[in-house]
Scaffold this motif. Structure first.
Motif, PDB file in Angstrom:
ATOM      1  N   LEU A  69       0.855  -1.176   0.000  1.00 41.48           N
ATOM      2  CA  LEU A  69       0.000   0.000   0.000  1.00 41.48           C
ATOM      3  C   LEU A  69       0.893   1.229   0.000  1.00 41.48           C
ATOM      4  CD1 LEU A  69      -2.878  -0.746   2.490  1.00 41.48           C
ATOM      5  CD2 LEU A  69      -3.154   0.146   0.204  1.00 41.48           C
ATOM      6  N   GLU A  70       0.786   2.044  -1.026  1.00 45.21           N
ATOM      7  CA  GLU A  70       1.584   3.251  -1.110  1.00 45.21           C
ATOM      8  C   GLU A  70       0.752   4.425  -0.645  1.00 45.21           C
ATOM      9  OE1 GLU A  70       4.395   1.877  -4.864  1.00 45.21           O
ATOM     10  OE2 GLU A  70       3.036   3.569  -5.072  1.00 45.21           O
ATOM     11  N   GLN A  71       1.307   5.178   0.255  1.00 47.08           N
ATOM     12  CA  GLN A  71       0.576   6.281   0.853  1.00 47.08           C
ATOM     13  C   GLN A  71       1.316   7.574   0.550  1.00 47.08           C
ATOM     14  OE1 GLN A  71      -0.558   5.219   4.888  1.00 47.08           O
ATOM     15  NE2 GLN A  71      -1.139   7.337   5.297  1.00 47.08           N
ATOM     16  N   SER A  72       0.570   8.627   0.248  1.00 46.53           N
ATOM     17  CA  SER A  72       1.197   9.917  -0.020  1.00 46.53           C
ATOM     18  C   SER A  72       0.295  11.046   0.466  1.00 46.53           C
ATOM     19  CB  SER A  72       1.481  10.065  -1.517  1.00 46.53           C
ATOM     20  OG  SER A  72       0.265  10.045  -2.251  1.00 46.53           O
ATOM     21  N   PRO A  73       0.883  12.186   0.865  1.00 46.05           N
ATOM     22  CA  PRO A  73       2.326  12.377   1.012  1.00 46.05           C
ATOM     23  C   PRO A  73       2.829  11.727   2.291  1.00 46.05           C
ATOM     24  CG  PRO A  73       1.181  14.330   1.748  1.00 46.05           C
ATOM     25  CD  PRO A  73       0.115  13.388   1.236  1.00 46.05           C
ATOM     26  N   GLN A  74       4.141  11.660   2.452  1.00 44.64           N
ATOM     27  CA  GLN A  74       4.729  11.120   3.680  1.00 44.64           C
ATOM     28  C   GLN A  74       4.608  12.110   4.818  1.00 44.64           C
ATOM     29  OE1 GLN A  74       8.757   9.829   2.193  1.00 44.64           O
ATOM     30  NE2 GLN A  74       8.374   8.259   3.743  1.00 44.64           N
ATOM     31  N   PHE A  75       4.782  13.391   4.494  1.00 44.39           N
ATOM     32  CA  PHE A  75       4.720  14.446   5.495  1.00 44.39           C
ATOM     33  C   PHE A  75       3.826  15.569   4.986  1.00 44.39           C
ATOM     34  CE2 PHE A  75       8.037  12.731   8.090  1.00 44.39           C
ATOM     35  CZ  PHE A  75       8.930  12.133   7.215  1.00 44.39           C
ATOM     36  N   LEU A  76       3.136  16.200   5.908  1.00 48.97           N
ATOM     37  CA  LEU A  76       2.250  17.296   5.555  1.00 48.97           C
ATOM     38  C   LEU A  76       2.276  18.300   6.701  1.00 48.97           C
ATOM     39  CD1 LEU A  76       0.461  17.834   3.126  1.00 48.97           C
ATOM     40  CD2 LEU A  76      -1.373  16.591   4.251  1.00 48.97           C
ATOM     41  N   TYR A 108     -10.097 -10.215   3.025  1.00 46.21           N
ATOM     42  CA  TYR A 108     -10.956 -11.203   3.675  1.00 46.21           C
ATOM     43  C   TYR A 108     -10.429 -12.615   3.427  1.00 46.21           C
ATOM     44  CZ  TYR A 108     -15.066 -14.047   4.636  1.00 46.21           C
ATOM     45  OH  TYR A 108     -15.910 -15.006   5.112  1.00 46.21           O
ATOM     46  N   ASN A 109      -9.908 -12.859   2.234  1.00 47.76           N
ATOM     47  CA  ASN A 109      -9.448 -14.215   1.893  1.00 47.76           C
ATOM     48  C   ASN A 109      -8.285 -14.648   2.775  1.00 47.76           C
ATOM     49  OD1 ASN A 109     -11.339 -14.531  -0.102  1.00 47.76           O
ATOM     50  ND2 ASN A 109     -10.000 -13.794  -1.730  1.00 47.76           N
ATOM     51  N   PHE A 110      -7.417 -13.698   3.109  1.00 52.52           N
ATOM     52  CA  PHE A 110      -6.245 -14.018   3.916  1.00 52.52           C
ATOM     53  C   PHE A 110      -6.425 -13.601   5.378  1.00 52.52           C
ATOM     54  CE2 PHE A 110      -3.787 -15.401   0.424  1.00 52.52           C
ATOM     55  CZ  PHE A 110      -4.069 -14.574  -0.653  1.00 52.52           C
ATOM     56  N   ASN A 111      -7.542 -12.960   5.681  1.00 53.86           N
ATOM     57  CA  ASN A 111      -7.781 -12.381   7.006  1.00 53.86           C
ATOM     58  C   ASN A 111      -6.556 -11.610   7.476  1.00 53.86           C
ATOM     59  OD1 ASN A 111      -9.113 -11.740   9.405  1.00 53.86           O
ATOM     60  ND2 ASN A 111      -8.254 -13.506  10.447  1.00 53.86           N
ATOM     61  N   LYS A 112      -6.131 -10.695   6.648  1.00 50.86           N
ATOM     62  CA  LYS A 112      -4.907  -9.971   6.960  1.00 50.86           C
ATOM     63  C   LYS A 112      -5.072  -8.489   6.631  1.00 50.86           C
ATOM     64  CE  LYS A 112       0.042 -10.359   6.268  1.00 50.86           C
ATOM     65  NZ  LYS A 112       1.118 -11.068   5.577  1.00 50.86           N
ATOM     66  N   PHE A 113      -4.441  -7.662   7.451  1.00 56.73           N
ATOM     67  CA  PHE A 113      -4.435  -6.218   7.250  1.00 56.73           C
ATOM     68  C   PHE A 113      -3.063  -5.798   6.728  1.00 56.73           C
ATOM     69  CE2 PHE A 113      -8.345  -5.063   9.481  1.00 56.73           C
ATOM     70  CZ  PHE A 113      -8.589  -6.209  10.208  1.00 56.73           C
ATOM     71  N   TYR A 114      -3.052  -4.940   5.748  1.00 58.76           N
ATOM     72  CA  TYR A 114      -1.809  -4.433   5.162  1.00 58.76           C
ATOM     73  C   TYR A 114      -1.794  -2.928   5.367  1.00 58.76           C
ATOM     74  CZ  TYR A 114      -1.980  -8.935   2.825  1.00 58.76           C
ATOM     75  OH  TYR A 114      -2.056 -10.279   2.566  1.00 58.76           O
ATOM     76  N   PHE A 115      -0.760  -2.439   6.044  1.00 55.24           N
ATOM     77  CA  PHE A 115      -0.702  -1.024   6.394  1.00 55.24           C
ATOM     78  C   PHE A 115       0.153  -0.239   5.408  1.00 55.24           C
ATOM     79  CE2 PHE A 115      -2.772  -0.132  10.426  1.00 55.24           C
ATOM     80  CZ  PHE A 115      -3.114  -1.409  10.827  1.00 55.24           C
ATOM     81  N   GLY A 116      -0.306   0.976   5.123  1.00 55.90           N
ATOM     82  CA  GLY A 116       0.521   1.911   4.393  1.00 55.90           C
ATOM     83  C   GLY A 116       1.628   2.449   5.292  1.00 55.90           C
ATOM     84  N   SER A 117       2.536   3.213   4.719  1.00 56.87           N
ATOM     85  CA  SER A 117       3.702   3.689   5.460  1.00 56.87           C
ATOM     86  C   SER A 117       3.394   4.902   6.322  1.00 56.87           C
ATOM     87  CB  SER A 117       4.852   4.008   4.508  1.00 56.87           C
ATOM     88  OG  SER A 117       4.390   4.895   3.507  1.00 56.87           O
ATOM     89  N   GLY A 118       2.211   5.484   6.180  1.00 56.23           N
ATOM     90  CA  GLY A 118       1.809   6.569   7.071  1.00 56.23           C
ATOM     91  C   GLY A 118       2.070   7.953   6.506  1.00 56.23           C
ATOM     92  N   THR A 119       1.246   8.892   6.922  1.00 60.19           N
ATOM     93  CA  THR A 119       1.408  10.312   6.593  1.00 60.19           C
ATOM     94  C   THR A 119       1.471  11.074   7.900  1.00 60.19           C
ATOM     95  OG1 THR A 119       0.212  10.172   4.502  1.00 60.19           O
ATOM     96  CG2 THR A 119       0.334  12.339   5.560  1.00 60.19           C
ATOM     97  N   LYS A 120       2.590  11.742   8.132  1.00 60.41           N
ATOM     98  CA  LYS A 120       2.746  12.491   9.373  1.00 60.41           C
ATOM     99  C   LYS A 120       2.217  13.904   9.166  1.00 60.41           C
ATOM    100  CE  LYS A 120       5.991  13.338  13.091  1.00 60.41           C
ATOM    101  NZ  LYS A 120       7.355  13.103  13.604  1.00 60.41           N
ATOM    102  N   LEU A 121       1.218  14.258   9.944  1.00 58.47           N
ATOM    103  CA  LEU A 121       0.558  15.558   9.794  1.00 58.47           C
ATOM    104  C   LEU A 121       0.933  16.494  10.927  1.00 58.47           C
ATOM    105  CD1 LEU A 121      -1.540  17.466   8.483  1.00 58.47           C
ATOM    106  CD2 LEU A 121      -3.273  16.355   9.922  1.00 58.47           C
ATOM    107  N   ASN A 122       1.312  17.702  10.546  1.00 57.83           N
ATOM    108  CA  ASN A 122       1.553  18.772  11.514  1.00 57.83           C
ATOM    109  C   ASN A 122       0.619  19.929  11.176  1.00 57.83           C
ATOM    110  OD1 ASN A 122       2.828  20.223  13.600  1.00 57.83           O
ATOM    111  ND2 ASN A 122       4.085  21.294  12.103  1.00 57.83           N
ATOM    112  N   VAL A 123      -0.073  20.448  12.157  1.00 55.92           N
ATOM    113  CA  VAL A 123      -0.978  21.575  11.949  1.00 55.92           C
ATOM    114  C   VAL A 123      -0.483  22.744  12.780  1.00 55.92           C
ATOM    115  CG1 VAL A 123      -3.346  22.424  12.121  1.00 55.92           C
ATOM    116  CG2 VAL A 123      -2.917  20.017  11.553  1.00 55.92           C
ATOM    117  N   LYS A 124      -0.148  23.817  12.101  1.00 57.96           N
ATOM    118  CA  LYS A 124       0.392  24.988  12.795  1.00 57.96           C
ATOM    119  C   LYS A 124      -0.738  25.942  13.177  1.00 57.96           C
ATOM    120  CE  LYS A 124       3.125  25.279   9.213  1.00 57.96           C
ATOM    121  NZ  LYS A 124       4.143  25.717   8.211  1.00 57.96           N
ATOM    122  N   PRO A 125      -0.748  26.377  14.434  1.00 56.40           N
ATOM    123  CA  PRO A 125      -1.825  27.269  14.870  1.00 56.40           C
ATOM    124  C   PRO A 125      -1.748  28.641  14.191  1.00 56.40           C
ATOM    125  CG  PRO A 125      -0.540  26.464  16.739  1.00 56.40           C
ATOM    126  CD  PRO A 125       0.166  26.037  15.501  1.00 56.40           C
TER     127      PRO A 125
END
Lengths: 110, 119
Positions: A3-10, A93-110
């Motif tokens: 699973l490809e996730q984008s962007p990596q950082f935000l 469902y066939n493999f009863n398995k979860f596959y995770f993306g690499s994650g997106t790190k979010l920063n919110v500036k006040p």
């Protein structure tokens, strides 16, 4: 089943909208979005089950692609407490398995 | 709201020592998982457990790792002889699991994690 996730950082200003994308070459039975705050385990935000399904949870909206291979998560009117790492996870469902993306790190500036 | 509880929250151990991480999944859940997250990296699957046996394991889950559900409530991960590279956050998760893909089915509830530091 990568699973490809984008962007990596935000990094965005409070009040801005953002979208995170998740793509795969594999078909999934379900596509889920989780958020992880520092020092905590991931928490489910939205789960999608049907091709093309569009679901909202407050300021969060997510859609499962028609081909069941991709998804996006949109957060509107971001606030500082939205910070964290957002993961997509495809469930097979066939493999009863979860596959995770690499994650997106979010920063919110006040 | 039901939750997955993990103990200890943090364990420091010497290389070569055995470590047992404990988890109490949600009581009516049927599927149990261990995941690992090295600092700043993605969540990596270790093992899944159903009906008192391992249903699947990853390449990471070698002979040094084992899982068991000794008493019907606890779900443990044992690392026999820890290595430096075992330092990570270990998350237990459970899923109710159903035959059909219904809304709310086949999603993971994670514990808060156990941070393992191997010196």
């Amino acid at each position: 089943q990568l699973l490809e996730q984008s962007p990596q950082f935000l990094s965005i200003q409070e009040g801005e909208n953002l979208t995170v994308y998740c793509n795969s070459s594999s078909v999934f039975s379900s596509l889920q979005w989780y958020r992880q705050e520092p020092g905590e385990g991931p928490v489910l935000l939205i789960a999608l089950y049907k091709a093309g399904e569009l679901t909202s949870n407050g300021r969060l909206t997510a859609q499962f692609g028609i081909t069941r291979k991709d998804s996006f998560l949109n957060i509107s009117a971001s606030i500082p407490s939205d910070v964290g790492i957002y993961f997509c996870a495809g469930y097979s469902y066939n493999f009863n398995k979860f596959y995770f993306g690499s994650g997106t790190k979010l920063n919110v500036k006040p | 709201e039901p939750e997955v509880t993990q103990t200890p929250s943090h364990q420091v151990t010497q290389m070569g020592q055995e470590v047992i991480l404990r988890c109490v999944p949600i009581s009516n859940h049927l599927y149990f998982y261990w995941y690992r997250q090295i600092l700043g990296q993605k969540v990596e699957f270790l093992v899944s457990f159903y009906n008192n046996e391992i249903s699947e394991k990853s390449e990471i889950f070698d002979d040094q790792f084992s899982v068991e559900r000794p008493d019907g409530s606890n779900f443990t991960l044992k690392i026999r002889s820890t290595k430096l590279e075992d330092s990570a956050m270990y998350f237990c998760a459970s899923s109710i699991g159903t035959v059909e893909l219904l809304s709310g089915a086949n999603v993971l509830t994670f514990g808060a994690g156990s941070r393992l530091t191997v010196l």
